[in-house]
Write a protein that holds these residues in place. Structure first.
Motif, PDB file in Angstrom:
ATOM      1  N   ASN A 183      42.320  42.982  37.828  1.00 32.80           N
ATOM      2  CA  ASN A 183      42.042  41.740  37.685  1.00 32.80           C
ATOM      3  C   ASN A 183      40.429  41.959  38.905  1.00 32.80           C
ATOM      4  O   ASN A 183      39.865  41.073  38.436  1.00 32.80           O
ATOM      5  CB  ASN A 183      42.775  40.449  38.199  1.00 32.80           C
ATOM      6  CG  ASN A 183      43.382  40.542  36.715  1.00 32.80           C
ATOM      7  OD1 ASN A 183      43.600  40.010  35.776  1.00 32.80           O
ATOM      8  ND2 ASN A 183      44.845  39.440  37.593  1.00 32.80           N
ATOM      9  N   ASN A 184      40.691  43.204  39.493  1.00 37.06           N
ATOM     10  CA  ASN A 184      39.802  43.437  40.051  1.00 37.06           C
ATOM     11  C   ASN A 184      38.581  45.231  39.728  1.00 37.06           C
ATOM     12  O   ASN A 184      38.060  44.946  40.507  1.00 37.06           O
ATOM     13  CB  ASN A 184      39.975  44.268  41.670  1.00 37.06           C
ATOM     14  CG  ASN A 184      41.058  43.213  42.575  1.00 37.06           C
ATOM     15  OD1 ASN A 184      40.301  41.716  42.512  1.00 37.06           O
ATOM     16  ND2 ASN A 184      41.985  43.311  43.204  1.00 37.06           N
ATOM     17  N   SER A 244      29.881  47.336  34.945  1.00 41.00           N
ATOM     18  CA  SER A 244      29.190  46.479  36.286  1.00 41.00           C
ATOM     19  C   SER A 244      27.503  47.242  36.462  1.00 41.00           C
ATOM     20  O   SER A 244      26.689  47.791  36.207  1.00 41.00           O
ATOM     21  CB  SER A 244      29.656  47.303  37.271  1.00 41.00           C
ATOM     22  OG  SER A 244      31.289  46.444  36.936  1.00 41.00           O
ATOM     23  N   SER A 251      30.189  42.044  38.320  1.00 44.95           N
ATOM     24  CA  SER A 251      30.783  42.631  37.270  1.00 44.95           C
ATOM     25  C   SER A 251      30.853  41.727  36.156  1.00 44.95           C
ATOM     26  O   SER A 251      31.094  41.005  36.331  1.00 44.95           O
ATOM     27  CB  SER A 251      32.311  42.645  37.683  1.00 44.95           C
ATOM     28  OG  SER A 251      32.082  44.185  38.669  1.00 44.95           O
ATOM     29  N   TRP A 298      31.403  38.165  37.501  1.00 38.25           N
ATOM     30  CA  TRP A 298      31.672  37.786  38.809  1.00 38.25           C
ATOM     31  C   TRP A 298      31.367  38.817  40.027  1.00 38.25           C
ATOM     32  O   TRP A 298      31.077  40.200  39.698  1.00 38.25           O
ATOM     33  CB  TRP A 298      33.481  38.473  39.513  1.00 38.25           C
ATOM     34  CG  TRP A 298      34.245  38.737  38.977  1.00 38.25           C
ATOM     35  CD1 TRP A 298      34.311  39.492  37.365  1.00 38.25           C
ATOM     36  CD2 TRP A 298      34.440  40.475  38.554  1.00 38.25           C
ATOM     37  NE1 TRP A 298      34.938  40.535  36.826  1.00 38.25           N
ATOM     38  CE2 TRP A 298      35.424  41.231  37.804  1.00 38.25           C
ATOM     39  CE3 TRP A 298      34.700  40.961  40.538  1.00 38.25           C
ATOM     40  CZ2 TRP A 298      35.761  42.618  37.661  1.00 38.25           C
ATOM     41  CZ3 TRP A 298      34.977  41.518  40.330  1.00 38.25           C
ATOM     42  CH2 TRP A 298      36.406  42.354  39.585  1.00 38.25           C
ATOM     43  N   GLN A 329      31.402  41.938  42.944  1.00 47.49           N
ATOM     44  CA  GLN A 329      32.704  42.967  43.770  1.00 47.49           C
ATOM     45  C   GLN A 329      32.488  42.741  45.263  1.00 47.49           C
ATOM     46  O   GLN A 329      31.250  42.378  45.830  1.00 47.49           O
ATOM     47  CB  GLN A 329      32.280  44.627  42.777  1.00 47.49           C
ATOM     48  CG  GLN A 329      33.421  45.014  44.136  1.00 47.49           C
ATOM     49  CD  GLN A 329      34.671  45.507  42.665  1.00 47.49           C
ATOM     50  OE1 GLN A 329      35.624  44.969  43.443  1.00 47.49           O
ATOM     51  NE2 GLN A 329      34.445  45.424  41.323  1.00 47.49           N
ATOM     52  N   THR A 333      37.476  43.986  45.830  1.00 45.84           N
ATOM     53  CA  THR A 333      38.311  43.071  45.093  1.00 45.84           C
ATOM     54  C   THR A 333      37.799  42.279  44.472  1.00 45.84           C
ATOM     55  O   THR A 333      35.908  41.532  44.350  1.00 45.84           O
ATOM     56  CB  THR A 333      39.226  42.514  45.927  1.00 45.84           C
ATOM     57  OG1 THR A 333      38.691  41.647  47.299  1.00 45.84           O
ATOM     58  CG2 THR A 333      40.172  42.957  46.823  1.00 45.84           C
ATOM     59  N   ARG A 334      38.558  41.164  43.530  1.00 42.58           N
ATOM     60  CA  ARG A 334      37.510  39.951  42.974  1.00 42.58           C
ATOM     61  C   ARG A 334      36.423  39.463  43.780  1.00 42.58           C
ATOM     62  O   ARG A 334      37.458  38.047  44.024  1.00 42.58           O
ATOM     63  CB  ARG A 334      38.011  39.163  41.824  1.00 42.58           C
ATOM     64  CG  ARG A 334      37.160  38.885  40.220  1.00 42.58           C
ATOM     65  CD  ARG A 334      37.930  38.677  39.779  1.00 42.58           C
ATOM     66  NE  ARG A 334      37.134  37.664  37.897  1.00 42.58           N
ATOM     67  CZ  ARG A 334      37.331  36.746  37.972  1.00 42.58           C
ATOM     68  NH1 ARG A 334      38.488  36.103  38.495  1.00 42.58           N
ATOM     69  NH2 ARG A 334      36.948  36.082  36.603  1.00 42.58           N
ATOM     70  N   ASN A 385      32.820  33.801  41.024  1.00 44.31           N
ATOM     71  CA  ASN A 385      32.993  34.079  39.408  1.00 44.31           C
ATOM     72  C   ASN A 385      32.106  33.287  39.415  1.00 44.31           C
ATOM     73  O   ASN A 385      32.594  31.768  39.344  1.00 44.31           O
ATOM     74  CB  ASN A 385      33.968  34.669  39.362  1.00 44.31           C
ATOM     75  CG  ASN A 385      34.695  34.104  39.904  1.00 44.31           C
ATOM     76  OD1 ASN A 385      35.627  32.979  38.363  1.00 44.31           O
ATOM     77  ND2 ASN A 385      36.095  33.759  40.692  1.00 44.31           N
TER      78      ASN A 385
END
Length: 230
Positions: free
Chosen positions: A106-107, A112, A132, A139, A141, A146-147, A150
């Motif tokens: 999920n990250n 990108s 990304s 979303w 980075q 990590t996400r 978003n």
């Protein structure tokens, strides 16, 4: 001291409405004959785990395809000919369609877009933002990779023109046809990344742009139509 939201919004309004006399077209995917970004001044880097990525020039733009396996990565780097001065402000306009994308984390994302600003005298490294793209969302980075913030958005249905606007320590992402920004937040200093041997660290390289797949945990097939900076 926090900057009032009204002041930030006003700053972006002035920037977006300013004269674009120093605009530079960095990629025209509708050129005749058809050309990839590499044929128009971008550096193309890729890994070669079978099936290897492909980058094909078409009349609709460059089709960059890493969908064969998550283990591959491929993308385009370019030093901006226009200084990405975050104090004065700048805008990156790019048109892209995410034809397909999948990820095992999920990250991570199969496509990108990265913009690293100029480095100020008192900074250890420049500030920037990496955005990304999944098929159904966009979303940021975050530091630590990590996400972060978003937004749900359909990136697959058709090619969309995105405007990444940077001013001071803030960014906004807009889409042509939608009045309000769809995503916004703070710029980051991406620390803790170690590039492969022989490669520069993109996150510490001022005035750098990147479009592509930079992870071995996701894959995508995308059409890149155009890129412009002002």
């Amino acid at each position: 001291m926090k900057t009032p939201l009204a002041a930030v919004t006003a700053g972006f309004a002035v920037l977006i409405g300013s004269n674009a006399a120093i605009a530079a077209v960095l990629y025209n995917g509708l050129s005749i004959p058809s050309q990839t970004l590499a044929q128009q001044g971008w550096m193309y880097l890729w890994s070669a785990v079978p099936p290897a990525p492909t980058a094909i020039a078409t009349t609709n733009g460059t089709i960059l395809d890493t969908s064969g396996t998550n283990a591959n990565y491929a993308g385009y780097f370019r030093q901006s000919p226009v200084t990405l001065d975050r104090i004065k402000g700048y805008t990156i306009t790019f048109r892209v369609q995410i034809n397909s994308e999948s990820h095992s984390s999920n990250n991570r994302a199969g496509f990108s877009m990265m913009a690293i600003s100029n480095k100020l005298a008192n900074e250890q490294q420049p500030y920037g933002i990496e955005l990304s793209f999944w098929e159904n969302s966009i979303w940021a980075q975050d530091v630590g990779f990590t996400r972060g913030e978003n937004v749900a958005y359909d990136t697959k249905a058709s090619a969309k023109t995105y405007k990444l606007t940077v001013k001071d320590t803030n960014y906004q992402l807009s889409v042509t046809g939608i009045v309000a920004p769809i995503l916004q937040g703070k710029l980051r200093q991406y620390t803790g990344f170690t590039p492969p041997p022989g490669y520069k660290n993109p996150y510490t390289t001022p005035n750098l742009l990147f479009l592509g797949d930079n992870t071995t945990s996701a894959k995508a097939k995308v059409t890149i139509v155009s890129v412009e900076v002002n």
